[in-house]
Design a protein around this motif. Structure first.
Motif, short mmCIF file in Angstrom:
data_model
loop_
_atom_site.label_atom_id
_atom_site.label_comp_id
_atom_site.label_asym_id
_atom_site.label_seq_id
_atom_site.Cartn_x
_atom_site.Cartn_y
_atom_site.Cartn_z
N GLY A 104 8.41 1.18 -17.84
CA GLY A 104 9.67 1.94 -17.24
C GLY A 104 9.84 0.53 -16.23
N GLU A 105 10.23 1.73 -14.95
CA GLU A 105 10.44 0.55 -13.97
C GLU A 105 9.21 -0.90 -13.52
OE1 GLU A 105 11.37 1.93 -10.17
OE2 GLU A 105 11.50 0.22 -9.31
N ILE A 106 10.37 -2.19 -13.55
CA ILE A 106 9.28 -3.22 -13.28
C ILE A 106 10.23 -3.88 -12.24
CG2 ILE A 106 10.45 -5.06 -14.97
CD1 ILE A 106 7.61 -5.27 -16.01
N ILE A 107 10.90 -3.56 -12.00
CA ILE A 107 11.61 -4.51 -10.59
C ILE A 107 12.43 -3.06 -10.51
CG2 ILE A 107 13.17 -5.75 -10.14
CD1 ILE A 107 12.14 -7.88 -11.90
N LEU A 113 9.60 -7.10 -7.89
CA LEU A 113 8.37 -6.71 -8.72
C LEU A 113 6.91 -6.20 -8.89
CD1 LEU A 113 7.69 -7.68 -11.74
CD2 LEU A 113 7.30 -9.67 -11.52
N GLY A 114 6.33 -5.43 -9.17
CA GLY A 114 4.86 -5.04 -9.44
C GLY A 114 4.06 -5.95 -10.26
N PHE A 115 3.47 -6.47 -9.41
CA PHE A 115 2.34 -7.94 -10.23
C PHE A 115 1.53 -6.91 -11.19
CE2 PHE A 115 -0.81 -10.58 -9.84
CZ PHE A 115 -0.46 -11.33 -10.76
N GLU A 116 1.51 -6.17 -11.22
CA GLU A 116 0.41 -4.93 -12.65
C GLU A 116 1.12 -4.48 -13.13
OE1 GLU A 116 -0.23 -4.62 -8.88
OE2 GLU A 116 -1.79 -5.62 -8.54
N ARG A 117 2.56 -4.25 -13.09
CA ARG A 117 2.99 -3.60 -14.32
C ARG A 117 3.61 -4.82 -14.78
NH1 ARG A 117 7.22 0.89 -11.89
NH2 ARG A 117 5.08 2.31 -11.11
N LEU A 118 4.12 -6.42 -14.68
CA LEU A 118 3.90 -7.46 -15.49
C LEU A 118 2.65 -7.35 -16.12
CD1 LEU A 118 5.62 -9.66 -15.96
CD2 LEU A 118 4.51 -11.21 -13.92
N ARG A 171 0.55 4.16 -14.24
CA ARG A 171 1.87 2.77 -13.64
C ARG A 171 1.58 2.77 -12.36
NH1 ARG A 171 6.01 4.72 -14.13
NH2 ARG A 171 4.99 6.46 -14.61
N HIS A 172 0.91 3.84 -11.32
CA HIS A 172 0.55 3.94 -9.63
C HIS A 172 -0.49 3.43 -9.46
CE1 HIS A 172 4.23 5.61 -10.18
NE2 HIS A 172 5.03 5.27 -9.34
N LEU A 173 -0.60 2.50 -8.10
CA LEU A 173 -1.97 2.29 -7.63
C LEU A 173 -1.72 2.37 -6.35
CD1 LEU A 173 -2.64 -0.91 -9.47
CD2 LEU A 173 -4.08 0.57 -9.45
N ALA A 174 -2.42 2.82 -5.59
CA ALA A 174 -2.71 2.74 -4.00
C ALA A 174 -2.39 1.36 -3.24
CB ALA A 174 -3.79 3.39 -3.43
N PHE A 195 0.88 -1.14 -0.32
CA PHE A 195 -0.34 -0.03 0.44
C PHE A 195 0.94 1.25 -0.14
CE2 PHE A 195 -1.53 -3.83 2.27
CZ PHE A 195 -3.02 -3.49 1.58
N ARG A 196 0.65 2.19 -1.13
CA ARG A 196 1.42 3.28 -1.32
C ARG A 196 0.23 4.51 -1.28
NH1 ARG A 196 7.11 1.52 -3.96
NH2 ARG A 196 7.10 -0.66 -2.65
N ALA A 197 0.23 5.58 0.01
CA ALA A 197 0.06 6.46 -0.59
C ALA A 197 0.11 7.76 -1.27
CB ALA A 197 -1.14 7.52 0.93
N GLU A 198 0.62 7.28 -2.47
CA GLU A 198 1.41 8.12 -3.56
C GLU A 198 0.25 8.75 -4.58
OE1 GLU A 198 4.38 6.51 -5.12
OE2 GLU A 198 3.50 4.27 -5.21
N ASN A 199 0.85 10.41 -3.75
CA ASN A 199 -0.83 11.51 -4.52
C ASN A 199 -0.57 11.56 -5.83
OD1 ASN A 199 -3.05 12.03 -4.56
ND2 ASN A 199 -2.73 13.22 -2.40
P1 ATP Z 1 8.09 3.72 -9.42
O1 ATP Z 1 9.41 5.16 -9.43
O2 ATP Z 1 7.69 3.51 -10.33
O3 ATP Z 1 7.83 4.64 -8.27
P2 ATP Z 1 9.72 2.83 -6.94
O4 ATP Z 1 10.46 2.76 -6.66
O5 ATP Z 1 8.78 3.12 -5.98
O6 ATP Z 1 8.52 1.95 -8.47
P3 ATP Z 1 10.34 0.30 -5.81
O7 ATP Z 1 10.15 0.70 -4.22
O8 ATP Z 1 11.70 -0.07 -6.60
O9 ATP Z 1 9.78 1.19 -6.32
O10 ATP Z 1 9.09 -1.22 -5.67
C1 ATP Z 1 9.36 -2.28 -6.68
C2 ATP Z 1 8.22 -2.67 -7.86
O11 ATP Z 1 7.22 -2.30 -7.31
C3 ATP Z 1 8.73 -1.23 -8.21
O12 ATP Z 1 9.30 -1.67 -9.42
C4 ATP Z 1 7.39 -1.11 -9.20
O13 ATP Z 1 6.62 -2.57 -10.42
C5 ATP Z 1 6.33 -1.32 -8.44
N1 ATP Z 1 5.35 -0.44 -7.81
C6 ATP Z 1 5.99 0.48 -7.19
N2 ATP Z 1 5.43 1.74 -7.33
C7 ATP Z 1 3.86 1.24 -7.06
C8 ATP Z 1 2.51 1.47 -7.58
N3 ATP Z 1 2.62 3.17 -6.73
N4 ATP Z 1 2.44 0.60 -8.09
C9 ATP Z 1 2.11 0.39 -8.62
N5 ATP Z 1 3.64 -0.41 -8.58
C10 ATP Z 1 4.10 -0.28 -8.10
#
Ligand code: ATP
Ligand code: MN
Length: 476
Positions: free
Chosen positions: A398-401, A446-451, A241-244, A232-236
């Motif tokens: 972009g970043e997947i892992i 690995l972010g499952f939803e990014r995969l 590519r981002h979910l909470a 869970f991340r409360a990023e606004n």
């Molecule tokens: P980003 O820079 O893309 O926000 P991050 O560097 O914060 O990602 P990490 O903390 O390295 O991400 O988390 C590992 C992986 O989880 C990421 O490589 C990405 O695949 C996935 N991930 C991170 N944040 C999110 C999010 N808010 N929603 C979905 N997937 C995420």
């Protein structure tokens, strides 16, 4: 109605037992036809394909058939016959139909095809019934199976890390608080700070942003583990590519140096993609056609080529410093980025995608990032400036892992935690692994939803999780 054991449509369409009595149950996609004969396209979710039910109108009665409209649920007894149509091998000549539930055409929202993904998000309780989302969620299941299989076959143990945590030290994003306190009458000290001694856990707690720290504890005992759970991340950030709330897979391996960690990440992603090709081809082929109509302004590549491209190419390994040099060169030659690029900058997804899509035309594993933009636990390099981080960058995503070799030296780790103001009360137990039998080790997330974005070709992360949670959106 005669009791016949139900056959799933996926099995039925493969069956050659023509002449046999069968039962199918499912949801009506369409009913069309004439006064003499009706054709019902029935889907039960077991496959993207519908089975065709042929109905003799006179036999079952025109009035009886009327409520069998799009979305209705029925049970059909009939005889399996060889299909005259070219796309299908088998269809059913109905003898009896039972209507389980009707779906009023005036109010059922999934009447016609071609709804926008935005509209379908508003009816997330019904969208799994569309071809597109049926395909996406079947693929989601298969990818979860692939992940467990990959690690299980390699002797990794599935380890469950907590979802509620009292430490806020990952620095991975804003956390959601967990509390049973009465928010209208908060207990505070004389300075006005909230006290938590009367809260459920007796201290401030949140939903986890990552299972890594606990995963490391397990790797120091079981050797190789992986987690697979919600984070869970409360990023606004309202990005595609981002979910909470999202799911993360985090392997952690004792005795792995960063090179072995990179190889594991590459093998892992390739395994998942091969699994999709082997097990989900019908759904992938469907999505390959469908997504052209789903997203406006989105250039759509060929999905199957995209997947094979990953399998056919070795991922490039590239130090961050080299990556920044390439990006600076691109800027010098006139390429415009929205965000500035310089040594020390955190890469934006436009930078990551430039390296992957424009420069190398290949997935890239970027290593040795500046320590200032990475977490306290990453292993420090000799240069005193960079850490052994490794981000896997993918086309379209972009970043997947994100991963790293972990700092195993107690003093270095302690010092870095202090420098980054991480409270010792939060991580004393984590530091203990470095006090008692420490060992080199590595891992990644690995972010499952990014995969899933990559495998399904969907362009928005809200469309690869059943019930997305994003800012201002927690319906269903
Ligand atoms: P980003 O820079 O893309 O926000 P991050 O560097 O914060 O990602 P990490 O903390 O390295 O991400 O988390 C590992 C992986 O989880 C990421 O490589 C990405 O695949 C996935 N991930 C991170 N944040 C999110 C999010 N808010 N929603 C979905 N997937 C995420
Ligand atoms: Mn990251």
């Amino acid at each position: 109605m005669e009791t016949i054991t139900r056959t799933k449509i996926a099995d039925l369409l493969k069956s050659k037992s023509f002449g046999e009595k069968v039962n199918v149950k499912g949801w009506v996609r369409t009913r069309r036809g004439s006064k003499m004969v009706n054709f019902i396209a029935l889907n039960d979710g077991s496959t993207i394909n519908n089975v065709q039910i042929v109905v003799d109108v006179e036999k079952l009665g025109e009035e009886f058939l009327k409520p069998i409209t799009t979305g209705a649920c029925i049970s059909v007894n009939g005889v399996l016959v060889e299909s005259q149509g070219k796309d299908q091998s088998a269809e059913i000549q109905a003898t009896e139909i039972q209507i389980y539930g009707t779906a009023d055409p005036q109010t059922y929202p999934l009447q016609k095809k071609g709804h926008s993904v935005e509209f379908l998000r508003e009816i997330a309780h019904l969208r799994p019934r569309t071809n597109t989302f049926g395909a996406v969620f079947r693929i989601r299941h298969h990818m979860a199976m692939a992940i467990h299989r990959f690690f299980h076959d390699r002797g990794f143990f599935y380890f469950h890390t907590p979802i509620i945590t009292a430490s806020d030290c990952e620095g991975a994003g804003q956390m959601f608080q967990v509390t049973t306190k009465n928010l209208y009458d908060l207990k505070k000290d004389e300075n006005g700070s909230i006290l938590y001694d009367d809260d459920f856990f007796g201290k401030q707690t949140s939903l986890t942003v990552s299972g890594q720290l606990e995963g490391e504890l397990a790797a120091m005992a079981l050797g190789a583990i992986y987690t697979f759970g919600p984070t869970f991340r409360a990023e606004n950030s309202n990005t595609p590519r981002h979910l909470a709330e999202f799911w993360m897979i985090e392997p952690e391996i004792a005795f792995y140096e960063i090179e072995e960690n990179m190889q594991l990440a590459e093998d892992f992603i390739k395994y998942c993609i091969q699994w999709a090709i082997d097990n989900c081809m019908e759904d992938i082929q469907f999505l390959n056609g469908a997504r052209k109509h789903l997203y406006k302004n989105e250039e759509t590549d060929d999905l199957i080529e995209r997947l094979n491209f990953i399998l056919d190419n070795k991922f490039i390994r590239l130090p961050y410093t080299e990556g920044v040099r390439i990006l600076e060169e691109a800027v010098a030659k006139g390429h415009k980025f929205e965000f500035p690029i310089f040594w020390g900058a955190d890469l934006a997804s436009e930078h990551e995608r430039y390296l992957v899509e424009k420069h190398f035309k290949c997935p890239v594993i970027l290593t040795d990032y500046p320590k200032e933009i990475k977490s306290f636990y990453m292993k420090q390099n000799e240069d005193g400036k960079t850490v052994r981080a490794m981000d896997v960058l993918f086309p379209k995503i972009g970043e997947i892992i994100g991963g790293s070799q972990r700092e195993e030296d107690y003093d270095k780790l302690y010092k870095r935690a202090e420098e980054m103001d991480i409270p010792m009360k939060d991580i004393w137990w984590y530091l203990d692994t470095r006090r008692f039998g420490t060992a080199p080790h590595s891992g990644f997330g690995l972010g499952f939803e990014r995969l899933l974005l990559f495998v399904t070709g969907m362009a928005n992360i809200r469309d690869v999780i059943p019930f997305p949670r994003t800012p201002n959106n927690a319906e269903f």
